[in-house]
Motif scaffolding. Structure first.
Motif, mmCIF file in Angstrom:
data_model
loop_
_atom_site.group_PDB
_atom_site.id
_atom_site.type_symbol
_atom_site.label_atom_id
_atom_site.label_comp_id
_atom_site.label_asym_id
_atom_site.label_seq_id
_atom_site.Cartn_x
_atom_site.Cartn_y
_atom_site.Cartn_z
ATOM 1 N N ASP A 145 29.227 60.369 41.311
ATOM 2 C CA ASP A 145 30.676 60.411 41.123
ATOM 3 C C ASP A 145 31.118 61.857 40.978
ATOM 4 O OD1 ASP A 145 33.310 60.026 40.576
ATOM 5 O OD2 ASP A 145 33.003 59.242 38.554
ATOM 6 N N LEU A 146 31.373 62.501 42.119
ATOM 7 C CA LEU A 146 31.716 63.924 42.094
ATOM 8 C C LEU A 146 33.086 64.188 41.486
ATOM 9 C CD1 LEU A 146 30.346 65.000 45.593
ATOM 10 C CD2 LEU A 146 29.322 65.412 43.346
ATOM 11 N N GLN A 147 33.897 63.146 41.371
ATOM 12 C CA GLN A 147 35.215 63.347 40.763
ATOM 13 C C GLN A 147 35.094 63.650 39.262
ATOM 14 O OE1 GLN A 147 38.477 60.746 42.235
ATOM 15 N NE2 GLN A 147 36.856 59.608 43.269
ATOM 16 N N GLY A 148 33.899 63.407 38.716
ATOM 17 C CA GLY A 148 33.709 63.611 37.293
ATOM 18 C C GLY A 148 33.201 64.991 36.915
ATOM 19 N N ILE A 149 33.170 65.931 37.853
ATOM 20 C CA ILE A 149 32.658 67.257 37.517
ATOM 21 C C ILE A 149 33.566 67.953 36.501
ATOM 22 C CG2 ILE A 149 31.541 67.532 39.771
ATOM 23 C CD1 ILE A 149 33.783 69.525 40.456
ATOM 24 N N ARG A 150 32.945 68.805 35.682
ATOM 25 C CA ARG A 150 33.685 69.479 34.616
ATOM 26 C C ARG A 150 33.694 71.001 34.763
ATOM 27 N NH1 ARG A 150 31.809 66.918 28.992
ATOM 28 N NH2 ARG A 150 33.605 68.185 28.318
ATOM 29 N N THR A 199 26.088 68.503 41.629
ATOM 30 C CA THR A 199 25.680 67.659 40.503
ATOM 31 C C THR A 199 25.706 68.404 39.173
ATOM 32 O OG1 THR A 199 24.257 66.395 41.995
ATOM 33 C CG2 THR A 199 23.847 66.162 39.642
ATOM 34 N N GLU A 200 26.169 67.710 38.148
ATOM 35 C CA GLU A 200 26.193 68.246 36.788
ATOM 36 C C GLU A 200 25.465 67.278 35.861
ATOM 37 O OE1 GLU A 200 30.552 70.448 37.240
ATOM 38 O OE2 GLU A 200 30.216 69.015 35.613
ATOM 39 N N LYS A 260 25.307 73.323 36.308
ATOM 40 C CA LYS A 260 24.918 72.418 37.384
ATOM 41 C C LYS A 260 23.435 72.108 37.233
ATOM 42 C CE LYS A 260 28.940 72.608 39.562
ATOM 43 N NZ LYS A 260 29.788 71.423 39.850
ATOM 44 N N THR A 266 40.010 70.049 42.888
ATOM 45 C CA THR A 266 38.654 70.559 43.100
ATOM 46 C C THR A 266 38.634 71.565 44.243
ATOM 47 O OG1 THR A 266 37.761 68.434 42.379
ATOM 48 C CG2 THR A 266 36.265 69.902 43.555
ATOM 49 N N ALA A 307 27.677 64.307 35.815
ATOM 50 C CA ALA A 307 28.339 63.864 37.052
ATOM 51 C C ALA A 307 27.354 63.945 38.208
ATOM 52 C CB ALA A 307 29.569 64.725 37.347
#
Length: 380
Positions: free
Chosen positions: A136-141, A129-130, A157, A184, A133
């Motif tokens: 929706d883990l696809q949104g991590i930066r 988690t961020e 994080k 990822t 994000a």
């Protein structure tokens, strides 16, 4: 104490193990619950005690110091911890992070981390988690860029369980941002690595004894060999672990629901109003009767789900449905049990207050229950 006399998911070996779990918790956890809550963390002495008793990562093979047992033994620990009313991060290590090391790790990584995870000398976390994000883990930066023989990790994080205690963190990062989810990867970052800093031990509504943290990575360099699993396959690896993670949450939710119910029954039998025990009122009996029926269904369903998982047959939509249903049940039981306590339920000196607070996040982490509905809906 949980009544396991009619459970169908367990055998005699599980029952004997449960006796050990209860004994260890009675000695090393129960007397310290209030201190753990006040300090916001469960000390390493408890981790070491559980490790010595074989209660950490029992599924790890004997080759790496484990007992080589089935996931049912994990469920025993999870149930007893939840019924106890502790939010210690043992289940994260038992049910989630250890699988990544054992299934994806190189031989060097397994030998470096698994024995310590079993003994309690190494505590792990997984940083998904961020701030921007969550489900929706696809949104991590966060990124990990390969420079020579090193990964350079940058990002932040939040809401990371075991964040303060962790000796090693599995960091979910983009190794190729142009590829979206396919870019990822999972990167291992050890405590003490330059550029890796822990932020606050976050102030939460509940689960106060769980150290939940912010983590920061600023040009944090780790060896190329710290890649866990395949490069660019991190998202796939995460999805592969979701059935067990969501089943684990369902297991803890059911046990927490049962504890809340038991606390309510105990209270209304002792409490009097208008000259008679509160349990004698029709409304009290009807509320508890309804919860008892739901708990009966819940235990039967949970045993079904555990049995399917042990056979390798629990699908993602089924595990998601279990997480959805059992966490909703937990909240219903905790909320109605608190109501039956009256004003006493709002006092922290009563266990139901802690159970109620701790239950709220169960419908959020592991994927929100709204996401669970979406997952189940896609399977139709």
């Amino acid at each position: 104490m949980l009544d396991t006399s009619r459970r169908t998911a367990y055998n005699a070996a599980h029952a004997a193990f449960r006796d050990t779990v209860r004994r260890v918790f009675a000695e090393h956890m129960t007397p310290h619950l209030d201190r753990h809550e006040a300090e916001g963390i469960v000390g390493r002495e408890a981790w070491l005690a559980l490790g010595e008793a074989g209660m950490l990562c029992p599924t790890v093979s004997e080759e790496y110091g484990g007992l080589g047992l089935d996931f049912g033994f994990n469920c025993v620990v999870t149930e007893e911890l939840a019924y106890l009313g502790s939010s210690a991060g043992f289940t994260l290590q038992n049910d989630i992070t250890v699988n990544y090391f054992e299934r994806l790790g190189t031989e060097e990584q397994r030998r470096k981390y698994l024995p310590g995870m079993v003994s309690g000398e190494i505590i792990t976390a997984i940083a998904m988690t961020e701030p921007g994000a969550g489900s929706d883990l696809q949104g991590i930066r966060s990124t990990a860029v390969l420079e020579g023989d090193e990964w350079v990790v940058n990002g932040s994080k939040t809401y990371i369980t075991n964040g303060q205690n962790a000796d090693c963190v599995i960091v979910v990062a983009k190794t190729d941002p142009s590829q979206g989810a396919k870019g990822t990867s999972l990167i291992l970052v050890d405590a003490g690595t330059p550029g890796f800093e822990r932020g606050r031990n976050l102030d939460k509504i509940g689960q106060h004894s769980a150290d939940t943290s912010e983590l920061f990575f600023n040009d944090c360099r780790v060896p190329r060999g710290n890649l866990l699993g395949g490069e660019g396959r991190g998202f796939i690896h995460l999805m592969e672990e979701l059935p067990q993670e969501r089943l684990s949450i369902a297991v803890s939710a059911q046990a927490g629901a049962q504890r809340a119910f038991d606390e309510a029954v105990r209270f209304v039998k002792e409490r009097t109003a208008f000259g008679k025990a509160v349990i004698e009122f029709q409304n009290t009996k009807f509320v508890l009767a309804d919860l008892k029926a739901r708990l009966q269904v819940g235990w039967a369903h949970l045993d079904w789900a555990i049995t399917r998982h042990l056979a390798g047959e629990l699908y993602t939509d089924e595990a998601s449905a279990a997480k959805l249903w059992h966490t909703d049940l937990q909240w219903e039981c905790c909320d109605k049990a608190l109501q039956l306590h009256g004003g006493a339920g709002y006092m922290n000196e009563y266990p139901i207050a802690r159970l109620w607070r701790d239950a709220r996040v169960q419908r959020i982490y592991g994927g929100t229950n709204e996401i669970m509905k979406e997952v189940v809906g896609r399977s139709l």
